[in-house]
Design a protein around this motif. Structure first.
Motif, PDB file in Angstrom:
ATOM      1  N   ALA A 124       0.819  -1.212   0.000  1.00  0.00           N
ATOM      2  CA  ALA A 124       0.000   0.000   0.000  1.00  0.00           C
ATOM      3  C   ALA A 124       0.849   1.256   0.000  1.00  0.00           C
ATOM      4  O   ALA A 124       0.383   2.333  -0.415  1.00  0.00           O
ATOM      5  N   ALA A 125       2.112   1.174   0.434  1.00  0.00           N
ATOM      6  CA  ALA A 125       2.984   2.349   0.461  1.00  0.00           C
ATOM      7  C   ALA A 125       3.604   2.635  -0.899  1.00  0.00           C
ATOM      8  O   ALA A 125       4.177   3.706  -1.107  1.00  0.00           O
ATOM      9  N   ALA A 126       3.534   1.678  -1.829  1.00  0.00           N
ATOM     10  CA  ALA A 126       4.108   1.867  -3.157  1.00  0.00           C
ATOM     11  C   ALA A 126       3.059   2.524  -4.064  1.00  0.00           C
ATOM     12  O   ALA A 126       2.082   1.885  -4.450  1.00  0.00           O
ATOM     13  N   GLY A 127       3.275   3.802  -4.386  1.00  0.00           N
ATOM     14  CA  GLY A 127       2.284   4.565  -5.147  1.00  0.00           C
ATOM     15  C   GLY A 127       2.151   4.104  -6.582  1.00  0.00           C
ATOM     16  O   GLY A 127       3.148   3.923  -7.286  1.00  0.00           O
ATOM     17  N   LYS A 128       0.908   3.911  -7.017  1.00  0.00           N
ATOM     18  CA  LYS A 128       0.644   3.426  -8.365  1.00  0.00           C
ATOM     19  C   LYS A 128      -0.419   4.310  -9.037  1.00  0.00           C
ATOM     20  O   LYS A 128      -1.273   4.889  -8.358  1.00  0.00           O
ATOM     21  N   ILE A 129      -0.372   4.359 -10.351  1.00  0.00           N
ATOM     22  CA  ILE A 129      -1.344   5.124 -11.129  1.00  0.00           C
ATOM     23  C   ILE A 129      -1.682   4.325 -12.372  1.00  0.00           C
ATOM     24  O   ILE A 129      -0.846   3.547 -12.873  1.00  0.00           O
ATOM     25  N   GLY A 130      -2.908   4.465 -12.862  1.00  0.00           N
ATOM     26  CA  GLY A 130      -3.308   3.768 -14.077  1.00  0.00           C
ATOM     27  C   GLY A 130      -4.454   4.484 -14.744  1.00  0.00           C
ATOM     28  O   GLY A 130      -4.910   5.539 -14.296  1.00  0.00           O
ATOM     29  N   GLN A 131      -4.906   3.899 -15.820  1.00  0.00           N
ATOM     30  CA  GLN A 131      -6.079   4.382 -16.545  1.00  0.00           C
ATOM     31  C   GLN A 131      -7.140   3.303 -16.415  1.00  0.00           C
ATOM     32  O   GLN A 131      -6.994   2.212 -16.939  1.00  0.00           O
ATOM     33  N   ASN A 132      -8.219   3.598 -15.649  1.00  0.00           N
ATOM     34  CA  ASN A 132      -9.253   2.622 -15.303  1.00  0.00           C
ATOM     35  C   ASN A 132      -8.655   1.516 -14.443  1.00  0.00           C
ATOM     36  O   ASN A 132      -8.586   0.352 -14.827  1.00  0.00           O
ATOM     37  N   VAL A 133      -8.220   1.880 -13.243  1.00  0.00           N
ATOM     38  CA  VAL A 133      -7.494   0.941 -12.385  1.00  0.00           C
ATOM     39  C   VAL A 133      -8.401  -0.180 -11.879  1.00  0.00           C
ATOM     40  O   VAL A 133      -7.905  -1.241 -11.481  1.00  0.00           O
ATOM     41  N   LYS A 134      -9.704   0.018 -11.899  1.00  0.00           N
ATOM     42  CA  LYS A 134     -10.616  -1.044 -11.463  1.00  0.00           C
ATOM     43  C   LYS A 134     -10.427  -2.295 -12.323  1.00  0.00           C
ATOM     44  O   LYS A 134     -10.447  -3.426 -11.810  1.00  0.00           O
ATOM     45  N   TYR A 135     -10.240  -2.102 -13.624  1.00  0.00           N
ATOM     46  CA  TYR A 135     -10.040  -3.239 -14.517  1.00  0.00           C
ATOM     47  C   TYR A 135      -8.730  -3.959 -14.189  1.00  0.00           C
ATOM     48  O   TYR A 135      -8.691  -5.193 -14.050  1.00  0.00           O
ATOM     49  N   ASP A 136      -7.645  -3.213 -14.039  1.00  0.00           N
ATOM     50  CA  ASP A 136      -6.355  -3.850 -13.748  1.00  0.00           C
ATOM     51  C   ASP A 136      -6.382  -4.560 -12.396  1.00  0.00           C
ATOM     52  O   ASP A 136      -5.739  -5.606 -12.225  1.00  0.00           O
ATOM     53  N   THR A 137      -7.125  -4.001 -11.444  1.00  0.00           N
ATOM     54  CA  THR A 137      -7.242  -4.657 -10.142  1.00  0.00           C
ATOM     55  C   THR A 137      -7.920  -6.016 -10.280  1.00  0.00           C
ATOM     56  O   THR A 137      -7.496  -7.014  -9.670  1.00  0.00           O
ATOM     57  N   HIS A 138      -8.990  -6.067 -11.078  1.00  0.00           N
ATOM     58  CA  HIS A 138      -9.656  -7.351 -11.334  1.00  0.00           C
ATOM     59  C   HIS A 138      -8.712  -8.341 -12.008  1.00  0.00           C
ATOM     60  O   HIS A 138      -8.639  -9.520 -11.621  1.00  0.00           O
ATOM     61  N   VAL A 139      -8.002  -7.876 -13.028  1.00  0.00           N
ATOM     62  CA  VAL A 139      -7.136  -8.768 -13.797  1.00  0.00           C
ATOM     63  C   VAL A 139      -6.085  -9.403 -12.900  1.00  0.00           C
ATOM     64  O   VAL A 139      -5.852 -10.616 -12.931  1.00  0.00           O
ATOM     65  N   LEU A 140      -5.449  -8.586 -12.079  1.00  0.00           N
ATOM     66  CA  LEU A 140      -4.424  -9.134 -11.187  1.00  0.00           C
ATOM     67  C   LEU A 140      -5.040 -10.003 -10.106  1.00  0.00           C
ATOM     68  O   LEU A 140      -4.420 -10.986  -9.653  1.00  0.00           O
ATOM     69  N   ALA A 141      -6.280  -9.687  -9.690  1.00  0.00           N
ATOM     70  CA  ALA A 141      -6.964 -10.555  -8.721  1.00  0.00           C
ATOM     71  C   ALA A 141      -7.228 -11.926  -9.322  1.00  0.00           C
ATOM     72  O   ALA A 141      -7.254 -12.935  -8.599  1.00  0.00           O
TER      73      ALA A 141
END
Length: 953
Positions: free
Chosen positions: A434-451
């Motif tokens: 959680a301390a490692a800052g991340k940014i994306g475009q439509n991060v909800k999708y990438d979160t699902h994919v990695l899940a």
């Protein structure tokens, strides 16, 4: 589109210097067109001493929005100068039928020129030369030197200037015309617009064309004969009245062509310093707005809102520069760096490394672990977030540099790739930190994919999709559009590398080098966009109301909660839906037989043509309205009117309703159950509705009908697992409560404060009876009035809804406004404010832009005014339910409850609740929902419980 560079083991990848300077972009505004549109778009606003200010307001708003949307470095706002031009000498009747400028507009011309300059726009007004000719000369000169030109106008004559370097934009209609756009709109290419205008003439400028030859005929002739000269040569063979009129006009056509041709060789030396040399662009350079002078101007002409906003921006800017040492990696853009010009979409060379060794992966992982902010993008084998598997993953730490790790490309001769599972295992600690800052475009999708691969990403700091949504909800938010709009960049598109339609290949078959460029661009463009978008949000107040609050406290946490809701899904009883489908099919068959008997013959209930023949030819029912082709309409509105008096339309309506229900839900929902979870997993689109409302799709759970028994039965199929119940929590009369808060109307405030039935209280006021004497019919009328007015409904709409005449409806509205004067004041002030600013805001600061309110046609502007009244309430309700979702999920996590949010539908949250937690949900959820904001009236949330969604209501 960029070239791929595989940089072996060098930390300091640098973007190569371009061989040539990027092309200049010149933004030209047809000021004369703008000021007339501004004058006619706004009401007769008045400032101090009763001075007219409507056109002034419109010009400031239009030019401010244009500069924000197309932040070019070079520009000019061009106005017609008073007096004669060469066209008046050529043709004394030129513009002879044009009415003189309205006096209120004429009074505003001088201050309009003043404020345009104060806003930083170079202003050109050349005696003896029309604005179109000045624009034409500037455009051709800049284009000849390889520059780009964007012309903002509503004048079709300027379409003749469009070429590879020149485009037209119409900010009122959001229309953009390049070469293909001109062809599509007018039926001829830009090079034939002069011929086209010569044939059809110009009634505004009193330039005759060929009598009775309109756009379609002109385009047809030019397509057949190639040019105006070709049409003239073929005139003797063109038949009919049009051909006869053409022959009559042959002597006039050369004069007409000269009058409609825009000059592109005017001498501008006396008005543009350095003209026509390269130094001339210095004179056409945007200046910074003269804020001090603007404050004085706004005070002088009574622009209270604009003055307050400018003062707030100046204060925020001072604070921003006071802390300008904050590094870019934390999100701070360089305030001194100019924005990229509109129309400058170009290739940008980048350094993109393909990572295929453990050494290079470890190198990048070390950099990621040390970076305060890193961009992340996944490439997958599916758009379905619940099923997508990773093909590759890219990272970026700065613009124009990225790394791509291919993991599952499987075409012939594909290079060796690192093993997917081992790579993800090595990346997992960083991804879940959680301390490692991340940014994306439509991060909800990438979160699902990695899940899907067992990784629970944490540390998302920013999402450029949501940044754009908060700043410009009325525009599109794809990465491609954002890069074009804000960076002037064009990268590879998915279709570029995978193809389209039946020939489209899966991403796993894309060449690794190409995939490196495509994915690397996506990651590093996100960082580049963040540099531009985040400072615009960051300078806003962190507390409500403000866009920063909306972004940080509403949209970002909502995205996280939505991902969890989607991931868990909702349990659906497939067997119950199958039974419902069978019952619906039986009822539809019965309706078909009834329809056949009434009609006296079988017919296709899905065919509008056959329905029209039966209703209007065979049965002789009255025609209500016609389609564009002239046939009697059989749409739903027509059938509803006819159903009040005739049986067949009623059967048709019921059949249509059941058919839609069966096809959309009872047949389809079982097919959408995920075999791995046994649940349905909808997708909540967060960046769609301008008001902030969520959109549910695949499947759409927000549009299940609830007004019919059959529709409500669909909700019975949404069930709780064993040992659980379904809970439904929703806000009571939320938009009316928001209306009471915003309008501060004493009557509404008192009704809610005292816990009275607000519709009964309204009926008592409107009908002048005691509260306990209100009849049910009167309460029903009052309910329609209450909800109708907050949607901007007028007397016509109210009369239609209540089935009464317009005079009676108007009397009800007048009486309502007499009793609830605060509501009337809110509506009047909101219309005026929206017309001045071009947008409205929610209580929390969400901005809802209304493009048609300043430049739309009469009906469109009226619709925008209705939206202006309702949008603050609908948008505030959307903000509240998002805040409620965030608050409830946070408490569930804090208290380690097993309760799950499984759906969000309009103003309602749906939960799956263990039986042991029913009492907690019954008491705590309403408390949490009511506590997310303090309004001038109490927020009230109510909870229902049951074995399924329907019974929970």
């Amino acid at each position: 589109m960029t070239e791929t560079t595989n940089a072996p083991g060098n930390d300091a990848h640098r973007t190569p210097e371009p061989d040539v300077a990027p092309p200049t972009t010149l933004l030209l505004v047809d000021g004369s067109s703008y000021l007339y549109r501004a004058y006619h778009a706004l009401p007769d606003l008045r400032g101090p001493d009763n001075f007219p200010t409507g056109a002034l307001h419109g010009m400031v708003s239009m030019l401010t929005r244009l500069r924000a949307q197309f932040p070019a470095v070079h520009a000019a706002c061009v106005f017609d100068a008073p007096g004669r031009t060469f066209r008046d000498d050529l043709y004394p009747e030129y513009k002879a039928n044009r009415a003189s400028m309205p006096e209120p507009l004429a009074q505003q011309i001088k201050p309009i020129h003043e404020v345009v300059r104060l806003l930083g726009w170079p202003v050109l007004e050349v005696p003896g030369i029309e604005a179109d000719d000045v624009i034409g000369t500037l455009a051709r000169t800049v284009a000849a030197r390889g520059g780009k030109v964007v012309i903002s106008t509503g004048d079709k004559d300027l379409a003749q200037l469009v070429d590879e370097q020149v485009v037209l934009i119409n900010t009122m209609s959001n229309e953009s015309l390049d070469i293909a756009g001109v062809q599509a709109k007018f039926g001829v290419p830009p090079g034939r617009i002069v011929d086209y205008l010569t044939l059809i003439g110009d009634t505004v400028d009193n330039v005759p064309g060929v009598e009775k030859v309109g756009p379609k005929t002109a385009a047809k002739w030019l397509a057949e004969h190639g040019s105006l000269d070709g049409v003239v040569a073929a005139a003797s063979g063109i038949k009919g009245v049009a051909g006869e009129n053409l022959r009559k006009a042959l002597d006039w056509l050369p004069m007409g062509r000269e009058l409609v041709t825009i000059r592109t060789d005017c001498d501008l030396a006396a008005h543009v310093a350095g003209w026509p040399g390269e130094d001339a662009m210095t004179a056409l350079h945007f200046a910074e707005p003269d804020n001090a002078a603007l404050l004085d101007f706004y005070a002088r002409y009574g622009f209270k809102t604009l003055r307050r906003e400018l003062e707030a921006r100046m204060s925020a800017t001072r604070q921003m520069f006071a802390s300008a040492d904050e590094p870019f990696a934390e999100g701070r853009g360089d305030p001194a760096q100019p924005a990229v010009g509109a129309g400058e979409s170009a290739k940008v060379e980048g350094s993109y490394e393909t990572v295929t060794t453990w050494e290079r992966l470890d190198h990048w992982l070390q950099r990621l672990q040390a970076a305060p902010l890193a961009a992340l993008d996944t490439e997958t084998d599916s758009l379905d977030p619940m099923h997508a598997r990773i093909v590759g993953i890219s990272f970026a730490l700065q613009a124009h540099e990225a790394a791509y790790v291919p993991l599952a490309h499987n075409y012939a001769d594909a290079p060796d790739q690192l093993p997917l599972d081992e790579v993800l295992a090595r990346l997992k600690p960083w991804l879940e930190d959680a301390a490692a800052g991340k940014i994306g475009q439509n991060v909800k999708y990438d979160t699902h994919v990695l899940a899907n691969h067992g990784i629970h990403v944490r540390g998302w700091r920013h999402d450029t999709l949501l940044q754009s949504y908060v700043l410009e909800a009325h525009l599109t938010h794809s990465l491609e559009k954002l890069a074009d709009r804000h960076l002037g960049r064009k990268g590879l598109s998915y279709e570029d590398i995978c193809g389209k339609g039946a020939k489209q290949i899966p991403f796993a078959q894309v060449d690794v080098q190409t995939a490196t460029t495509y994915s690397g661009e996506d990651s590093e463009m996100v960082l580049d966009l963040h540099r531009v978008l985040w400072p615009q949000i960051e300078q806003q107040p962190a507390a409500a109301p403000g866009l920063r609050y909306v972004y940080e406290q509403i949209e970002l946490p909502t995205s996280e909660v939505l991902q969890r809701i989607e991931r868990h899904g909702v349990l659906v009883d497939a067997a119950a839906l199958a039974r419902q489908s069978q019952q619906l099919a039986e009822r539809m068959m019965a309706l078909e037989q009834e329809a056949y008997e009434i009609a006296g013959q079988p017919f296709n209930l899905g065919s509008p043509k056959q329905i029209g023949e039966i209703l209007f030819n065979r049965l002789g029912l009255p025609v209500q309205k016609k389609t564009a082709s002239g046939a009697p309409s059989t749409d739903e509105e027509v059938l509803e009117k006819l159903a009040a008096d005739y049986p067949l339309p009623a059967r048709l309506l019921e059949h249509r309703s059941l058919s839609k229900l069966k096809g959309t839900y009872t047949d389809k929902l079982p097919l959408m159950i995920n075999p791995n979870t046994g649940r349905v997993h909808t997708n909540y689109a967060q960046a769609v509705a301008v008001t902030g409302r969520l959109s549910s799709n695949d499947p759409n759970l927000q549009n299940i009908p609830i007004r019919t028994p059959e529709g409500r039965r669909v909700r019975e199929a949404f069930i709780a697992p064993e040992g659980h119940v379904i809970a439904s929590a929703d806000y009571s009369q939320i938009e009316l409560r928001i209306m009471a808060h915003i309008s501060e109307d004493p009557g509404l405030l008192a009704a809610f404060a005292e816990g009275r039935d607000v519709h009964r209280a309204t009926a008592a006021e409107v009908f002048g009876v005691a509260l306990d004497q209100v009849r049910n019919e009167q309460r029903r009328y009052a309910k329609v009035i209450n909800f109708g007015l907050i949607y901007g409904m007028g007397a016509f709409g109210l009369a239609s809804n209540l089935g009464i005449d317009q005079k009676a409806a108007k009397n009800y509205i007048d009486r309502y406004f007499d009793r609830f004067a605060g509501v009337k004041r809110y509506m009047d002030e909101t219309r005026a404010s929206a017309a001045e600013r071009g947008y409205v805001e929610t209580l929390f600061g969400r901005r809802i832009v209304l493009p048609e309110i300043q430049g739309g046609s009469g009906p469109r502007r009226a619709a925008a005014e209705r939206q202006a009244i309702n949008a603050p309430m609908q948008g505030t309700a959307a903000d509240l339910i998002k805040l409620a979702m965030i608050a409830v999920q946070a408490e569930i996590d804090r208290s380690a409850k097993a309760t799950r949010i499984v759906m969000q539908v309009h103003d309602e949250l749906v939960f799956e609740v263990p039986e042991a937690e029913v009492d907690w949900v019954r008491t705590e959820v309403p408390r949490l929902m009511a506590g997310v904001a303090q309004l001038k009236v109490p927020l009230l949330a109510e909870v229902g419980l049951g074995p399924n969604w329907d019974k929970a209501h």
